[in-house]
Design an enzyme around this catalytic site. Structure first.
Site, PDB file in Angstrom:
ATOM      1  N   ASP A   8       0.867  -1.177   0.000  1.00  0.00           N
ATOM      2  CA  ASP A   8       0.000   0.000   0.000  1.00  0.00           C
ATOM      3  C   ASP A   8       0.907   1.231   0.000  1.00  0.00           C
ATOM      4  O   ASP A   8       2.140   1.117  -0.155  1.00  0.00           O
ATOM      5  CB  ASP A   8      -1.020  -0.045   1.157  1.00  0.00           C
ATOM      6  N   CYS A  65       3.228  -2.974   4.055  1.00  0.00           N
ATOM      7  CA  CYS A  65       2.396  -1.808   4.382  1.00  0.00           C
ATOM      8  C   CYS A  65       3.111  -1.054   5.494  1.00  0.00           C
ATOM      9  O   CYS A  65       4.315  -1.257   5.691  1.00  0.00           O
ATOM     10  CB  CYS A  65       0.952  -2.202   4.730  1.00  0.00           C
ATOM     11  N   GLY A  66       2.409  -0.174   6.186  1.00  0.00           N
ATOM     12  CA  GLY A  66       3.078   0.606   7.229  1.00  0.00           C
ATOM     13  C   GLY A  66       3.616  -0.283   8.338  1.00  0.00           C
ATOM     14  O   GLY A  66       4.774  -0.166   8.748  1.00  0.00           O
ATOM     15  N   THR A  67       2.775  -1.179   8.810  1.00  0.00           N
ATOM     16  CA  THR A  67       3.173  -2.087   9.899  1.00  0.00           C
ATOM     17  C   THR A  67       3.366  -3.527   9.436  1.00  0.00           C
ATOM     18  O   THR A  67       3.929  -4.333  10.182  1.00  0.00           O
ATOM     19  CB  THR A  67       2.069  -2.129  10.980  1.00  0.00           C
ATOM     20  N   GLY A  68       2.819  -3.858   8.289  1.00  0.00           N
ATOM     21  CA  GLY A  68       2.780  -5.258   7.829  1.00  0.00           C
ATOM     22  C   GLY A  68       1.587  -6.002   8.411  1.00  0.00           C
ATOM     23  O   GLY A  68       1.244  -7.095   7.954  1.00  0.00           O
ATOM     24  N   ILE A  69       0.939  -5.411   9.392  1.00  0.00           N
ATOM     25  CA  ILE A  69      -0.124  -6.131  10.111  1.00  0.00           C
ATOM     26  C   ILE A  69      -1.382  -6.275   9.251  1.00  0.00           C
ATOM     27  O   ILE A  69      -1.941  -7.368   9.124  1.00  0.00           O
ATOM     28  CB  ILE A  69      -0.452  -5.435  11.450  1.00  0.00           C
ATOM     29  N   HIS A  98      10.065 -23.788   9.659  1.00  0.00           N
ATOM     30  CA  HIS A  98       9.038 -24.418  10.499  1.00  0.00           C
ATOM     31  C   HIS A  98       7.617 -24.275   9.962  1.00  0.00           C
ATOM     32  O   HIS A  98       6.809 -25.181  10.123  1.00  0.00           O
ATOM     33  CB  HIS A  98       9.066 -23.812  11.909  1.00  0.00           C
ATOM     34  N   ARG A 132       8.384 -32.973  11.846  1.00  0.00           N
ATOM     35  CA  ARG A 132       7.379 -32.659  12.867  1.00  0.00           C
ATOM     36  C   ARG A 132       6.578 -31.406  12.500  1.00  0.00           C
ATOM     37  O   ARG A 132       5.429 -31.264  12.888  1.00  0.00           O
ATOM     38  CB  ARG A 132       8.016 -32.498  14.250  1.00  0.00           C
ATOM     39  N   HIS A 133       7.208 -30.526  11.722  1.00  0.00           N
ATOM     40  CA  HIS A 133       6.509 -29.301  11.324  1.00  0.00           C
ATOM     41  C   HIS A 133       5.379 -29.601  10.345  1.00  0.00           C
ATOM     42  O   HIS A 133       4.369 -28.901  10.321  1.00  0.00           O
ATOM     43  CB  HIS A 133       7.491 -28.306  10.721  1.00  0.00           C
TER      44      HIS A 133
HETATM   45  C1  RB5 Z   1      -1.929   2.909   6.329  1.00  0.00           C
HETATM   46  O1  RB5 Z   1      -1.976   4.157   6.941  1.00  0.00           O
HETATM   47  C2  RB5 Z   1      -1.623   1.844   7.365  1.00  0.00           C
HETATM   48  O2  RB5 Z   1      -2.718   1.670   8.197  1.00  0.00           O
HETATM   49  C3  RB5 Z   1      -1.259   0.546   6.687  1.00  0.00           C
HETATM   50  O3  RB5 Z   1      -0.167   0.767   5.863  1.00  0.00           O
HETATM   51  C4  RB5 Z   1      -0.894  -0.610   7.590  1.00  0.00           C
HETATM   52  O4  RB5 Z   1       0.025  -0.226   8.543  1.00  0.00           O
HETATM   53  C5  RB5 Z   1      -2.004  -1.358   8.156  1.00  0.00           C
HETATM   54  O5  RB5 Z   1      -1.864  -2.354   8.830  1.00  0.00           O
END
Ligand code: RB5
Length: 148
Positions: A8, A65-69, A98, A132-133
């Site tokens: 993103d 992305c910003g956090t990858g989350i 793994h 095992r994995h």
């Molecule tokens: C975008 O502002 C930010 O929310 C996105 O890049 C990401 O971090 C979401 O998880």
């Protein structure tokens, strides 16, 4: 190996760094954007890329992305995807060995381009250990086949 790559607007610089790395390693890839002239929604990139990996059109996927989350949460909704959110080299190696992760997510607001590159290289070259994995991954697949 064929890699699908996307980010993103929060991950454009690391996406470019990873594209350079893939060029250097001679790994075939397609960059699915974003062009990121404006702010975009990460699921619009994570979900189609994850589907391309799940279908076998691509062997692996890398999302930034910003956090990858947000990218990792989205990708992991797709059946057959094991997307690892990684910000250190130990986990990069471990998740290949793994978890046989088929997608990698990283956050550009969390780590710098040098570390992202090292992580991606370790992840791209790391071998799955099986054994095992495989039993553990089999349990995830069994759940997916039953419920998704
Ligand atoms: C975008 O502002 C930010 O929310 C996105 O890049 C990401 O971090 C979401 O998880």
């Amino acid at each position: 190996m064929k890699v699908a790559l996307a980010s993103d607007h929060g991950g454009v610089n690391i996406r470019k760094e990873i594209a350079n790395l893939l060029d250097e390693l001679g790994i075939e890839y397609v960059d699915f954007g974003c062009d990121c002239s404006t702010s975009v929604d990460y699921p619009d990139y994570a979900l189609p890329v994850a589907e391309k990996v799940a279908s076998g059109e691509f062997d692996r996927g890398i999302l930034i992305c910003g956090t990858g989350i947000g990218m990792s949460i989205s990708a992991n909704k797709v059946k057959g995807i094991r997307c690892a959110l990684v910000h250190d080299t130990f986990s990069a190696k471990a998740t290949r060995a793994h978890n046989d992760s088929n997608m990698l997510a990283m956050g550009e607001r969390v780590i710098g381009p040098g570390l992202a590159r090292d992580i991606a290289q370790l992840w791209l070259t790391g071998e799955y250990e099986g054994g095992r994995h495989a039993t553990r991954i089999g349990k995830i697949t069994e759940y997916e086949n039953k419920h998704l």
